[in-house]
Motif scaffolding. Structure first.
Motif, PDB file in Angstrom:
ATOM      1  N   UNK A  48      95.795  68.414  49.680  1.00 41.19           N
ATOM      2  CA  UNK A  48      94.906  67.575  49.701  1.00 41.19           C
ATOM      3  C   UNK A  48      93.900  67.317  50.255  1.00 41.19           C
ATOM      4  N   UNK A  49      92.891  68.811  50.068  1.00 44.36           N
ATOM      5  CA  UNK A  49      91.678  68.266  51.476  1.00 44.36           C
ATOM      6  C   UNK A  49      91.092  69.678  50.428  1.00 44.36           C
ATOM      7  N   UNK A  50      89.734  69.933  51.068  1.00 45.33           N
ATOM      8  CA  UNK A  50      88.251  70.806  50.782  1.00 45.33           C
ATOM      9  C   UNK A  50      88.618  71.778  51.300  1.00 45.33           C
ATOM     10  N   UNK A  81      80.794  77.633  49.861  1.00 43.18           N
ATOM     11  CA  UNK A  81      81.566  76.864  51.460  1.00 43.18           C
ATOM     12  C   UNK A  81      80.730  75.268  50.510  1.00 43.18           C
ATOM     13  N   UNK A  82      82.056  74.464  51.203  1.00 47.00           N
ATOM     14  CA  UNK A  82      82.052  72.827  51.378  1.00 47.00           C
ATOM     15  C   UNK A  82      81.139  72.251  52.435  1.00 47.00           C
ATOM     16  N   UNK A  83      80.738  71.651  51.556  1.00 50.28           N
ATOM     17  CA  UNK A  83      78.780  70.428  51.726  1.00 50.28           C
ATOM     18  C   UNK A  83      79.680  69.520  51.404  1.00 50.28           C
ATOM     19  N   UNK A  84      79.278  68.987  52.706  1.00 51.10           N
ATOM     20  CA  UNK A  84      78.738  67.153  52.078  1.00 51.10           C
ATOM     21  C   UNK A  84      80.216  66.453  51.260  1.00 51.10           C
ATOM     22  N   UNK A  85      81.405  67.304  50.920  1.00 53.19           N
ATOM     23  CA  UNK A  85      82.133  66.978  50.683  1.00 53.19           C
ATOM     24  C   UNK A  85      82.577  67.353  48.820  1.00 53.19           C
ATOM     25  N   UNK A  86      81.690  68.453  48.488  1.00 49.77           N
ATOM     26  CA  UNK A  86      81.637  69.173  47.631  1.00 49.77           C
ATOM     27  C   UNK A  86      81.499  70.770  47.765  1.00 49.77           C
ATOM     28  N   UNK A 114      81.012  72.446  39.321  1.00 53.60           N
ATOM     29  CA  UNK A 114      81.505  71.313  40.750  1.00 53.60           C
ATOM     30  C   UNK A 114      83.339  72.275  40.909  1.00 53.60           C
ATOM     31  N   UNK A 115      83.914  72.008  41.731  1.00 54.51           N
ATOM     32  CA  UNK A 115      85.053  72.336  41.980  1.00 54.51           C
ATOM     33  C   UNK A 115      86.206  70.993  42.174  1.00 54.51           C
ATOM     34  N   UNK A 131      84.816  75.784  32.219  1.00 60.88           N
ATOM     35  CA  UNK A 131      85.645  76.494  33.264  1.00 60.88           C
ATOM     36  C   UNK A 131      86.529  75.457  34.464  1.00 60.88           C
ATOM     37  N   UNK A 132      87.381  75.584  34.918  1.00 63.44           N
ATOM     38  CA  UNK A 132      88.032  74.319  35.921  1.00 63.44           C
ATOM     39  C   UNK A 132      88.355  75.055  37.386  1.00 63.44           C
ATOM     40  N   UNK A 133      88.007  74.234  38.205  1.00 60.43           N
ATOM     41  CA  UNK A 133      88.414  75.045  39.045  1.00 60.43           C
ATOM     42  C   UNK A 133      88.815  73.716  40.664  1.00 60.43           C
ATOM     43  N   UNK A 134      90.327  73.896  41.033  1.00 58.81           N
ATOM     44  CA  UNK A 134      90.711  72.544  42.214  1.00 58.81           C
ATOM     45  C   UNK A 134      92.017  72.534  41.740  1.00 58.81           C
TER      46      UNK A 134
END
Length: 318
Positions: A48-50, A81-86, A114-115, A131-134
């Protein structure tokens, strides 16, 4: 047995679990026969991380539109890349053999999607696509401990509390080509020595784990395209069926039915596996019954009950 064993760790280019495919699904959208749902699940240790996918890799769904096991249409997903938790994703669609073979080709279908890092799915819609990703609950159900103990089932679903990183597409059937009978496969292209190479692949469920016997076979398998499967692996797959007790001619016929390793799909039909694959299809027991000529008992497991009735269909992560 590790969670969704395949070529992970066998190829020097696919040691990262973020580049590992666990499962591939393709099915007609419930309630709308003009749409198809494509699902490729990544990372069998998704936390459960980014940090569940690799922003330097390309995640691809290939479509063979004319029955020759060569990709004619490719859907390519890339992540920022992940930036500022997004984190965001983009989706391209490439057509024609040359375009499908070129990782840099393709028309952008959507960008900056958005992921999802939490439980509530963030969905992007554009140009007739969704589209979904996560992170999602893994829909796969099986008893690998019992399977490895000569089908002495434990009654425990090892995957009941597992998560995966899911990429889910809703596409118009027309995006798969004019012929409704297609073959679908997934692969991950990973950076290696300054270029993108194929690090993992998936078609029908359980093929690599159950039929490829050596590290060398797994390495070759996961780095080649389906069009070469019969040339290199037909005899090896035939031997597996023979070892399981099938007569030689029957073993060869069964091996031919599995190769090339594409998920065959008729988008005019809502039937499940072997027509595509639904999230609830009992593919493990189907495969065991085929391999053992019905001698092994059913494992007693059932589909997961946390599936959603709507897009993206997979349940919330644990």
């Amino acid at each position: 047995m590790a969670h969704h064993v395949s070529g992970l760790g066998i190829s020097p280019t696919s040691t990262d679990p973020r580049s590992h495919i666990t499962d591939l699904y393709a099915f007609q959208k419930p309630g709308d026969a003009s749409k198809t749902i494509l699902v490729v699940n990544i990372n069998p240790t998704s936390p459960f991380t980014e940090d569940a996918v690799d922003h330097e890799s390309v995640y691809e769904l290939g479509v063979d539109a004319d029955g020759d096991a060569v990709t004619d249409i490719a859907f390519r997903i890339r992540f920022s890349p992940v930036r500022d938790h997004t984190q965001t994703a983009s989706l391209q669609r490439a057509t024609g053999r040359e375009g499908a073979a070129n990782p840099g080709a393709g028309d952008t279908i959507l960008a900056d999607a958005p992921v999802t890092f939490g439980s509530e799915p963030q969905i992007t819609e554009a140009n007739g696509y969704r589209f979904f990703a996560g992170l999602r609950s893994d829909p796969f159900f099986a008893d690998p401990v019992g399977a490895s103990d000569k089908f002495q089932w434990t009654g425990t679903d090892f995957f009941a509390d597992k998560n995966v990183f899911a990429i889910v597409l809703e596409v118009p059937n027309s995006a798969l080509g004019p012929n409704p009978h297609v073959g679908v496969w997934a692969r991950v292209l990973v950076p290696h020595d300054g270029r993108l190479v194929q690090g993992d692949r998936a078609g029908r469920p359980g093929i690599d784990a159950n039929f490829n016997q050596s590290d060398d076979d797994k390495r070759v398998w996961n780095q080649q395209e389906p069009s070469r499967d019969r040339e290199r692996f037909l005899d090896k797959f035939t031997h597996v069926f023979e070892h399981a007790g099938h007569p030689k001619d029957q073993a060869a016929t069964l091996a031919e039915s599995l190769l090339p390793d594409l998920l065959t799909y008729d988008y005019t039909s809502a039937e499940g596996f072997p027509n595509g694959r639904n999230l609830i299809d009992d593919v493990i027991n189907m495969g065991i019954a085929q391999l053992t000529r019905g001698a092994a008992p059913h494992d007693g497991l059932r589909p997961h009950t946390d599936l959603r009735p709507d897009f993206p269909f997979l349940g919330n992560p644990h």
